[in-house]
Design a protein around this motif. Structure first.
Motif, PDB file in Angstrom:
ATOM      1  N   HIS A   1       0.785  -1.134   0.223  1.00 20.07           N
ATOM      2  CA  HIS A   1      -0.001  -0.065   0.041  1.00 20.07           C
ATOM      3  C   HIS A   1       0.688   1.434  -0.053  1.00 20.07           C
ATOM      4  CE1 HIS A   1       0.696  -0.877   4.266  1.00 20.07           C
ATOM      5  NE2 HIS A   1       0.230   0.174   4.647  1.00 20.07           N
TER       6      HIS A   1
ATOM      7  N   HIS B   1       1.714   3.595   2.177  1.00 23.93           N
ATOM      8  CA  HIS B   1       2.500   4.226   3.494  1.00 23.93           C
ATOM      9  C   HIS B   1       3.618   4.224   3.258  1.00 23.93           C
ATOM     10  CE1 HIS B   1      -1.652   4.095   5.869  1.00 23.93           C
ATOM     11  NE2 HIS B   1      -1.480   4.997   5.064  1.00 23.93           N
TER      12      HIS B   1
ATOM     13  N   HIS C   1       6.487   1.371   3.738  1.00 24.00           N
ATOM     14  CA  HIS C   1       6.236   0.147   3.041  1.00 24.00           C
ATOM     15  C   HIS C   1       6.842   0.371   1.699  1.00 24.00           C
ATOM     16  CE1 HIS C   1       3.708  -2.382   6.084  1.00 24.00           C
ATOM     17  NE2 HIS C   1       3.743  -1.060   6.319  1.00 24.00           N
TER      18      HIS C   1
ATOM     19  N   HIS D   1      -7.566  -0.784   5.186  1.00 27.24           N
ATOM     20  CA  HIS D   1      -6.432   0.098   5.603  1.00 27.24           C
ATOM     21  C   HIS D   1      -6.356   1.311   4.774  1.00 27.24           C
ATOM     22  CE1 HIS D   1      -3.092   0.916   7.980  1.00 27.24           C
ATOM     23  NE2 HIS D   1      -2.246   0.867   6.835  1.00 27.24           N
TER      24      HIS D   1
ATOM     25  N   GLU E   1      -0.732  -3.681   6.612  1.00 26.18           N
ATOM     26  CA  GLU E   1      -1.685  -3.649   7.902  1.00 26.18           C
ATOM     27  C   GLU E   1      -3.037  -3.874   7.494  1.00 26.18           C
ATOM     28  OE1 GLU E   1       0.867  -0.836   7.205  1.00 26.18           O
ATOM     29  OE2 GLU E   1       1.931  -0.795   8.892  1.00 26.18           O
TER      30      GLU E   1
HETATM   31 FE   LIG Z   1      -0.151   1.379   6.516  1.00 24.16          FE
END
Ligand SMILES: [Fe+2]
Length: 302
Positions: free
Chosen positions: A67, A69, A72, A159, A178
């Motif tokens: 994803h 973020h 990551h 998420h 997550e």
């Molecule tokens: Fe995250």
């Protein structure tokens, strides 16, 4: 079993980076894939892991992000500078975000305070985050044959809107960032629920992952669950999700629907006073704000 996110897990799965920011490496006979690479300051650590594993880090074919973020995918621009044949893959929204200066500046600002902490890893390396091409646009149902082992792509929004899970059917291994929640604390710790973009989607995504019956889950940070504990964790995470929504609703009721007030009280009580949550307070509060805002919104609609 719950094990630290490091070392090898069978013939096909290895872990690069470190416990805090594991890069899950899938070793096919023809292609090699790493799942997640963050934060940017970790870049040289992934290169070192790949060197150790393959003799030549350039043998990595793909890096996929679960994803958008920064913890990551923050190291993907660095990896792409170093490994010229590496192809990056993610949800199409991630590819768009990784071209936006404002998004990249925010990612840099989030990791900057950790520079000193990562001195032994990043040293004086240029790990800056720059706009980067994601050549492989991933979607539900995609499948990559890596040679003896494959990677399936599953859409698991909730998420974030761009959350994907990667499933390796030959070994039952699941990597979802997550989207499956976060384990707090040490052994048998509680599950921190993470529906930042949508409660309903998050629940549906958990059901989807449970149906895969994974035998290994590489968590976003720190831990790997194996055997029966993998699916058991997902079931626990699924159970915890409506409970967390109810908890948020109680704080919202006590604050007469005032989102900011509910966040303040909840952070004070659940984070400061209980002291059982290990993630940094800033990150906890940011995530909490998104979730309280979301619950207030969906409750207004129903
Ligand atoms: Fe995250």
């Amino acid at each position: 079993m719950k094990a630290a996110a490091e070392g090898d897990f069978g013939e096909f799965i290895a872990i690069g980076g470190n416990l805090f920011y594991p890069g899950y490496i899938v070793k096919g006979s023809r292609r090699r894939l790493m799942i997640d690479a963050g934060i940017n300051l970790m870049g040289p650590a992934y290169i070192a892991s790949l060197q150790k594993l393959f003799g030549d880090p350039n043998r990595l074919d793909y890096v996929f992000a679960t994803h958008s973020h920064y913890d990551h995918l923050g190291a993907i621009p660095y990896l792409k500078r170093k490994l010229t044949r590496l192809k990056a893959g993610a949800h199409p929204r991630v590819g768009e975000l990784m071209k936006k200066r404002s998004v990249l500046e925010l990612m840099s600002a989030l990791s900057a305070p950790q520079r000193e902490l990562f001195r032994t890893i990043a040293g004086d390396e240029d790990v800056h985050i720059e706009p980067v091409d994601f050549e492989v646009s991933l979607k539900q149902g995609d499948r990559f044959d890596l040679g003896g082992v494959s990677c399936e792509v599953h859409g698991v929004p909730g998420h974030t809107r761009d959350s994907l899970a990667f499933f390796i059917p030959e070994v039952g291994a699941l990597f979802a960032g997550e989207a499956c929640g976060v384990l707090e604390g040490d052994k048998d710790g509680r599950v921190q629920v993470e529906f930042l973009s949508s409660y309903e989607d998050y629940l549906a995504s958990l059901d989807k992952m449970i149906a895969l019956r994974p035998r290994l889950i590489g968590m976003a940070h720190l831990w790997v669950f194996t055997g029966d504990d993998a699916t058991e964790f997902l079931l626990r995470s699924r159970d915890e999700t409506p409970r967390y929504r109810e908890l948020i609703e109680r704080y919202l009721d006590a604050a007469n629907g005032d989102v900011d007030q509910a966040v303040l009280t909840m952070a004070k009580t659940e984070y400061d006073e209980k002291g059982t949550i290990t993630q940094p307070r800033d990150a906890y509060v940011e995530n909490l704000k998104a979730q309280v805002r979301h619950v207030a919104l969906i409750n207004r609609k129903t």
